[in-house]
Design a protein around this motif. Structure first.
Motif, PDB file in Angstrom:
ATOM      1  N   ARG A 105       0.830  -1.212   0.000  1.00  0.00           N
ATOM      2  CA  ARG A 105       0.000   0.000   0.000  1.00  0.00           C
ATOM      3  C   ARG A 105       0.862   1.260   0.000  1.00  0.00           C
ATOM      4  O   ARG A 105       0.633   2.176  -0.788  1.00  0.00           O
ATOM      5  CB  ARG A 105      -0.936  -0.004   1.212  1.00  0.00           C
ATOM      6  N   SER A 113      -3.390  -7.055  -3.918  1.00  0.00           N
ATOM      7  CA  SER A 113      -4.402  -7.616  -4.812  1.00  0.00           C
ATOM      8  C   SER A 113      -4.477  -6.878  -6.137  1.00  0.00           C
ATOM      9  O   SER A 113      -4.983  -7.412  -7.123  1.00  0.00           O
ATOM     10  CB  SER A 113      -5.779  -7.576  -4.135  1.00  0.00           C
ATOM     11  N   ARG A 114      -3.986  -5.644  -6.187  1.00  0.00           N
ATOM     12  CA  ARG A 114      -4.060  -4.844  -7.417  1.00  0.00           C
ATOM     13  C   ARG A 114      -2.734  -4.835  -8.174  1.00  0.00           C
ATOM     14  O   ARG A 114      -2.504  -3.982  -9.027  1.00  0.00           O
ATOM     15  CB  ARG A 114      -4.488  -3.420  -7.085  1.00  0.00           C
ATOM     16  N   ARG A 170      -7.174  -4.319   6.843  1.00  0.00           N
ATOM     17  CA  ARG A 170      -8.139  -4.606   7.897  1.00  0.00           C
ATOM     18  C   ARG A 170      -7.490  -5.455   8.988  1.00  0.00           C
ATOM     19  O   ARG A 170      -6.676  -6.354   8.697  1.00  0.00           O
ATOM     20  CB  ARG A 170      -9.350  -5.342   7.318  1.00  0.00           C
ATOM     21  N   GLN A 202     -16.944 -14.235   4.711  1.00  0.00           N
ATOM     22  CA  GLN A 202     -16.428 -12.891   4.966  1.00  0.00           C
ATOM     23  C   GLN A 202     -14.907 -12.891   5.035  1.00  0.00           C
ATOM     24  O   GLN A 202     -14.248 -11.979   4.532  1.00  0.00           O
ATOM     25  CB  GLN A 202     -17.004 -12.347   6.280  1.00  0.00           C
ATOM     26  N   ARG A 204     -12.805 -14.913   3.532  1.00  0.00           N
ATOM     27  CA  ARG A 204     -12.229 -15.022   2.185  1.00  0.00           C
ATOM     28  C   ARG A 204     -12.338 -13.686   1.455  1.00  0.00           C
ATOM     29  O   ARG A 204     -11.400 -13.268   0.766  1.00  0.00           O
ATOM     30  CB  ARG A 204     -12.942 -16.116   1.384  1.00  0.00           C
ATOM     31  N   SER A 205     -13.443 -13.004   1.621  1.00  0.00           N
ATOM     32  CA  SER A 205     -13.651 -11.726   0.934  1.00  0.00           C
ATOM     33  C   SER A 205     -12.609 -10.686   1.336  1.00  0.00           C
ATOM     34  O   SER A 205     -12.033 -10.008   0.478  1.00  0.00           O
ATOM     35  CB  SER A 205     -15.061 -11.203   1.231  1.00  0.00           C
ATOM     36  N   VAL A 206     -12.335 -10.561   2.642  1.00  0.00           N
ATOM     37  CA  VAL A 206     -11.384  -9.529   3.077  1.00  0.00           C
ATOM     38  C   VAL A 206      -9.956  -9.903   2.690  1.00  0.00           C
ATOM     39  O   VAL A 206      -9.127  -9.027   2.408  1.00  0.00           O
ATOM     40  CB  VAL A 206     -11.497  -9.256   4.593  1.00  0.00           C
ATOM     41  N   VAL A 208      -9.123 -11.700  -0.077  1.00  0.00           N
ATOM     42  CA  VAL A 208      -9.012 -11.471  -1.519  1.00  0.00           C
ATOM     43  C   VAL A 208      -8.896  -9.985  -1.813  1.00  0.00           C
ATOM     44  O   VAL A 208      -8.120  -9.566  -2.677  1.00  0.00           O
ATOM     45  CB  VAL A 208     -10.224 -12.081  -2.255  1.00  0.00           C
ATOM     46  N   GLU A 209      -9.629  -9.166  -1.074  1.00  0.00           N
ATOM     47  CA  GLU A 209      -9.570  -7.714  -1.279  1.00  0.00           C
ATOM     48  C   GLU A 209      -8.162  -7.178  -1.023  1.00  0.00           C
ATOM     49  O   GLU A 209      -7.684  -6.287  -1.730  1.00  0.00           O
ATOM     50  CB  GLU A 209     -10.565  -7.017  -0.353  1.00  0.00           C
ATOM     51  N   GLU A 210      -7.469  -7.714  -0.031  1.00  0.00           N
ATOM     52  CA  GLU A 210      -6.148  -7.217   0.327  1.00  0.00           C
ATOM     53  C   GLU A 210      -5.029  -7.906  -0.443  1.00  0.00           C
ATOM     54  O   GLU A 210      -4.070  -7.257  -0.898  1.00  0.00           O
ATOM     55  CB  GLU A 210      -5.905  -7.400   1.822  1.00  0.00           C
ATOM     56  N   GLY A 212      -5.479 -10.642  -2.921  1.00  0.00           N
ATOM     57  CA  GLY A 212      -5.774 -11.259  -4.204  1.00  0.00           C
ATOM     58  C   GLY A 212      -6.051 -12.740  -4.108  1.00  0.00           C
ATOM     59  O   GLY A 212      -6.473 -13.371  -5.068  1.00  0.00           O
TER      60      GLY A 212
END
Length: 291
Positions: A105, A113-114, A170, A202, A204-206, A208-210, A212
């Motif tokens: 970041r 992830s980006r 997070r 939830q 897995r979602s957080v 993947v967001e951070e 990937g």
């Protein structure tokens, strides 16, 4: 053809302690001459790979015969579950860092992830500061001065406007990362979800967001890194541990499971990887959190 007497491999490791110990898991300077093995596999790990090459560009493909590889002096390898196939020149010199993905970041301006793809030209991520760092490293032949230049670069990125304003990951992901490493990549996802008070979906979602990838994939990467370290240690202590021992210590169900995971993650077997990398390992080119 280069004779064995003309071949040299030197690796120097920076002290990991200091203000960036949490952001950079390892920092290695390398200088190699007379390389005769063209293929090197950059193995998957739970860290980003940051390379500044001083001698020749880094050439990375998705396969051994990739017709359109990425080529750059300053390279970033994102998190991945497959190897990077590196076409080695006969001489190479530079600095390689294993970077914690949470540091992406403030260091690269985006969460891990980006940072898609097998490899990225750092100039596309950092702009002119990438070649400026390479020039500063190249201004000295002294490794400690070179490492100092890298530390100054990290400090500048952390103190920049975007670095200071970078959002923190997070807390559930931060604690999840710690928990996965504490369990050697062998903990159950349901147990981790309960630990951080999220549902498995939830969680897995957080992740993947951070990062990937979800926690299951990160666990695979942590377990595989442990297995690679144990296989590597067989060079220093031949005959002490069999591959079945390595499999058990790393958390795989059996020898076959370990070989299957090596084939999936490295594109070769443990013995095949050792055959390719034995000289690098003996020279100190492989170590904790660094490829």
């Amino acid at each position: 053809m280069t004779s064995p007497a003309e071949t040299s491999m030197d690796f120097v490791r920076a002290d990991p302690r200091g203000p960036y110990a949490g952001a950079v898991a390892s920092m290695v300077g390398y200088r190699q001459r007379g390389i005769t093995q063209r293929l090197h596999r950059g193995l998957p790990s739970p860290y980003l790979t940051f390379v500044v090459s001083l001698d020749t560009p880094v050439v990375v493909g998705e396969s051994e015969d990739d017709g359109a590889p990425v080529s750059a002096y300053d390279m970033l390898g994102p998190l991945a579950t497959r190897p990077a196939y590196i076409d080695q020149a006969d001489r190479q010199e530079g600095v390689q860092l294993a970077v914690h993905p949470f540091a992406a970041r403030w260091l690269f301006g985006a969460p891990a992830s980006r940072l898609p793809g097998l490899a990225l030209d750092l100039g596309d991520v950092l702009g002119p500061s990438a070649p400026a760092l390479r020039r500063r490293i190249g201004d000295s032949d002294d490794w400690q001065s070179r490492f100092g230049a890298v530390r100054d670069f990290l400090a500048a990125r952390a103190g920049s406007a975007h670095g200071a304003a970078a959002a923190r990951p997070r807390p559930e992901v931060v604690e999840g990362w710690r928990w996965i490493h504490a369990h050697g990549g062998n903990g159950r996802v349901d147990d981790l979800a309960a630990h951080v008070a999220l549902s498995p979906r939830q969680l897995r979602s957080v992740f993947v967001e951070e990062l990937g990838f979800g926690p299951k994939v990160l666990s695979r990467l942590v377990r595989f890194e442990r297995a690679v370290a144990l296989v590597r240690d067989q060079v220093a202590r031949p005959g002490e541990d069999s591959l079945s021992d390595v499999a058990a210590r790393a958390g795989y169900s059996d020898h076959a499971h370990l070989v299957h995971e090596f084939q999936a993650m490295a594109g070769t077997s443990p013995s095949g990887w050792l055959a390719e990398e034995r000289r690098n390992i003996q020279a100190g080119g492989h170590g904790a959190a660094a490829e």
